[in-house]
Design a protein around this motif. Sequence first.
Motif, PDB file in Angstrom:
ATOM      1  N   TRP A   1      -4.380   3.660  -4.481  1.00  0.00           N
ATOM      2  CA  TRP A   1      -4.690   4.773  -3.587  1.00  0.00           C
ATOM      3  C   TRP A   1      -5.743   5.630  -4.253  1.00  0.00           C
ATOM      4  O   TRP A   1      -5.928   5.606  -5.474  1.00  0.00           O
TER       5      TRP A   1
ATOM      6  N   SER B 236       0.830  -1.202   0.000  1.00  0.00           N
ATOM      7  CA  SER B 236       0.000   0.000   0.000  1.00  0.00           C
ATOM      8  C   SER B 236       0.865   1.253   0.000  1.00  0.00           C
ATOM      9  O   SER B 236       2.054   1.213   0.316  1.00  0.00           O
TER      10      SER B 236
ATOM     11  N   ILE C 228      -9.005  -0.041  -6.081  1.00  0.00           N
ATOM     12  CA  ILE C 228      -9.495   0.541  -4.823  1.00  0.00           C
ATOM     13  C   ILE C 228     -10.876   0.008  -4.470  1.00  0.00           C
ATOM     14  O   ILE C 228     -11.298   0.117  -3.317  1.00  0.00           O
TER      15      ILE C 228
ATOM     16  N   PHE D  71      -1.495   9.270   2.963  1.00  0.00           N
ATOM     17  CA  PHE D  71      -2.819   9.820   3.223  1.00  0.00           C
ATOM     18  C   PHE D  71      -3.221   9.713   4.692  1.00  0.00           C
ATOM     19  O   PHE D  71      -4.227  10.272   5.092  1.00  0.00           O
ATOM     20  N   ALA D  72      -2.414   9.018   5.481  1.00  0.00           N
ATOM     21  CA  ALA D  72      -2.764   8.791   6.882  1.00  0.00           C
ATOM     22  C   ALA D  72      -2.806  10.074   7.696  1.00  0.00           C
ATOM     23  O   ALA D  72      -3.585  10.183   8.651  1.00  0.00           O
TER      24      ALA D  72
ATOM     25  N   PHE E 289      -9.862   8.602   1.842  1.00  0.00           N
ATOM     26  CA  PHE E 289      -8.771   7.852   1.232  1.00  0.00           C
ATOM     27  C   PHE E 289      -8.740   6.390   1.715  1.00  0.00           C
ATOM     28  O   PHE E 289      -8.075   5.556   1.115  1.00  0.00           O
ATOM     29  N   PHE E 290      -9.480   6.107   2.791  1.00  0.00           N
ATOM     30  CA  PHE E 290      -9.536   4.755   3.333  1.00  0.00           C
ATOM     31  C   PHE E 290     -10.880   4.072   3.065  1.00  0.00           C
ATOM     32  O   PHE E 290     -10.973   2.847   3.093  1.00  0.00           O
TER      33      PHE E 290
ATOM     34  N   ASN F 287      -0.748   4.080   1.463  1.00  0.00           N
ATOM     35  CA  ASN F 287      -1.632   4.931   2.254  1.00  0.00           C
ATOM     36  C   ASN F 287      -0.944   5.667   3.384  1.00  0.00           C
ATOM     37  O   ASN F 287      -1.586   6.430   4.115  1.00  0.00           O
TER      38      ASN F 287
ATOM     39  N   PHE G 258      -2.815  -1.876   6.604  1.00  0.00           N
ATOM     40  CA  PHE G 258      -2.008  -1.635   5.415  1.00  0.00           C
ATOM     41  C   PHE G 258      -0.522  -1.734   5.740  1.00  0.00           C
ATOM     42  O   PHE G 258      -0.075  -1.206   6.762  1.00  0.00           O
TER      43      PHE G 258
ATOM     44  N   SER H 233       2.480  -0.135   4.291  1.00  0.00           N
ATOM     45  CA  SER H 233       2.639   1.020   3.403  1.00  0.00           C
ATOM     46  C   SER H 233       4.117   1.382   3.233  1.00  0.00           C
ATOM     47  O   SER H 233       5.002   0.718   3.765  1.00  0.00           O
TER      48      SER H 233
END
Length: 542
Positions: free
Chosen positions: A428, A70, A439, A75-76, A84-85, A72, A96, A98
């Motif tokens: 993503w 991932s 996604i 975007f966390a 985004f999740f 992500n 994830f 990441s």
Amino acid sequence: MNDTMKADKKILLRNAKIYDGSGADAFVGDVLIENETIAKVAKDIPVSPDYHTIELDGLSLAPGFIDAHSHNDWFALRKEPNKFFEPFIRQGITTFVSGNCGLSATGFADDTPHKDKIGGGLFFFKDCPKPMGKVSDFLKAADRNMPCNLAVLAGHCTARASVSGSASRKLTEEEEKEMLEILEEALQQGAAGISLGLMYEPGLYADTEELKKVAKLCEKYNRPLTVHPRANSAVSMSYPELLGRSHLLRAVDELVEVVKGTKTKLHYSHAIFVGRRSFKDKDEFISIVDNLREQGIDMMFDIYNETLGVSVITVILPVWYQAMSPEERKKPLNRIKLSVLVYASSMLLGFGFNDIQVAYIGEGYEKYEGKTVHQIAKEEGLSDLNAYLMLCEKSNFQGRVNMGPYTTPEIISQFEKDSRCLYMTDAWVEDFGVQNPAIYDCFPKFLRDSLRGTGDTMENTINRMTGATAERFALKDRGYIREGCFADITVFSEDELKNAVPDQEKSFGIHKVWVNGNLILDNDSLELEAMKTSGHSIVPKE
């Protein structure tokens, strides 16, 4: 969220078909959640007035799915991370791994003057607090401030960019020392491994000797080295010779050299074969995996359940052409040279302009989205090549495309049954344009394949998207339905999964999702408040 659903209450899930994540046979039983963890798993747990009881009536229950590849982490830390999740939660994903492809959002010097080079042109520090170079700071900031759980790899591209920007050369001795210190500190502070992105700047400039030193760090800390190789196709821009050994296999040969003589946990990212001429490389790829494991190298790989992938629009455009001025690009000799190279590459790849779908060019060019370059060429009255160059220039060489074929259903089916293979999305959520279809329903499609007989057994399929992935990245107390494990739980309908028509830009078959004991998906309804604080940062532990 309803008060009875809060994580400080005991929740009893009754009468479910339980897949515990280990690959063992499923059984019908109950699961008791207490606070963030699973308190009990049994065939029959007596009902109590203290429990909020949910009758699952024969639905299936598994550990929350883990996305093994991932991005992500980028975007966390967004101010509003939920969107985004959300599509991944609807797939049943709760965790994830990441920071993949060398492009982590952390693992750099806080005072680097090269922050603008971190992200490889694919990811950016946007709508979030100041960038956090120390992994410990990043994990602390993300913990309980995101919807899902997150482990992060330290990106080699990120650390290299921190010390040298996008310099296209061998690092100086001092720069290399600093880069390795950054990566080692990241591992000490909780990175789940190191990722290489040998197709992206500045990772593509690293030589084998530099990569060997990175691999040694992974061996020292017993963490995986995940690798986006230099080439995923029979021919590429990574090697000057168009003929001879497949570029994809040359890239794998390099990895064999990098880990030779070590005990590195080598993890090959997205086992894809871009272009029809690359499909034949699948058997030799598997043979190399077999040979490495016989030599004591713990090599594994991962796949997504899509036959296309996302890339930058310049994927078949030589770097030398991009570096030219607009005047130089128009010179007949340069156009002829480019044309010969592009069409030769296209033939050797088994890949054409009809296989490149525009996902995003830029504001004002929405009319091109969802169309292939070949379609756009016809509409604009241009040759395919000129239409492609027009799109490159309109996007300032930063457009996004969905393209394929990256693999075949037959290869996916074979790899799904391979015990060395884990499952992931490599996707993503984009702010604009056509989304990567992974996604929406990538993980449900793995389950559907199992139920329809083209994938592995359900027990093995769920193991590879839960327990096996947790073991690979040392995600302690994740990936299993066991007493004492975190209550990451996905509930689904096997009938709905089996009978669904996929690729509808939505998930299917997933009914409920808990993250650390918090119900965040209840049928189609998302618990938005619970999502804000449900996710944990994960520090790997053996």
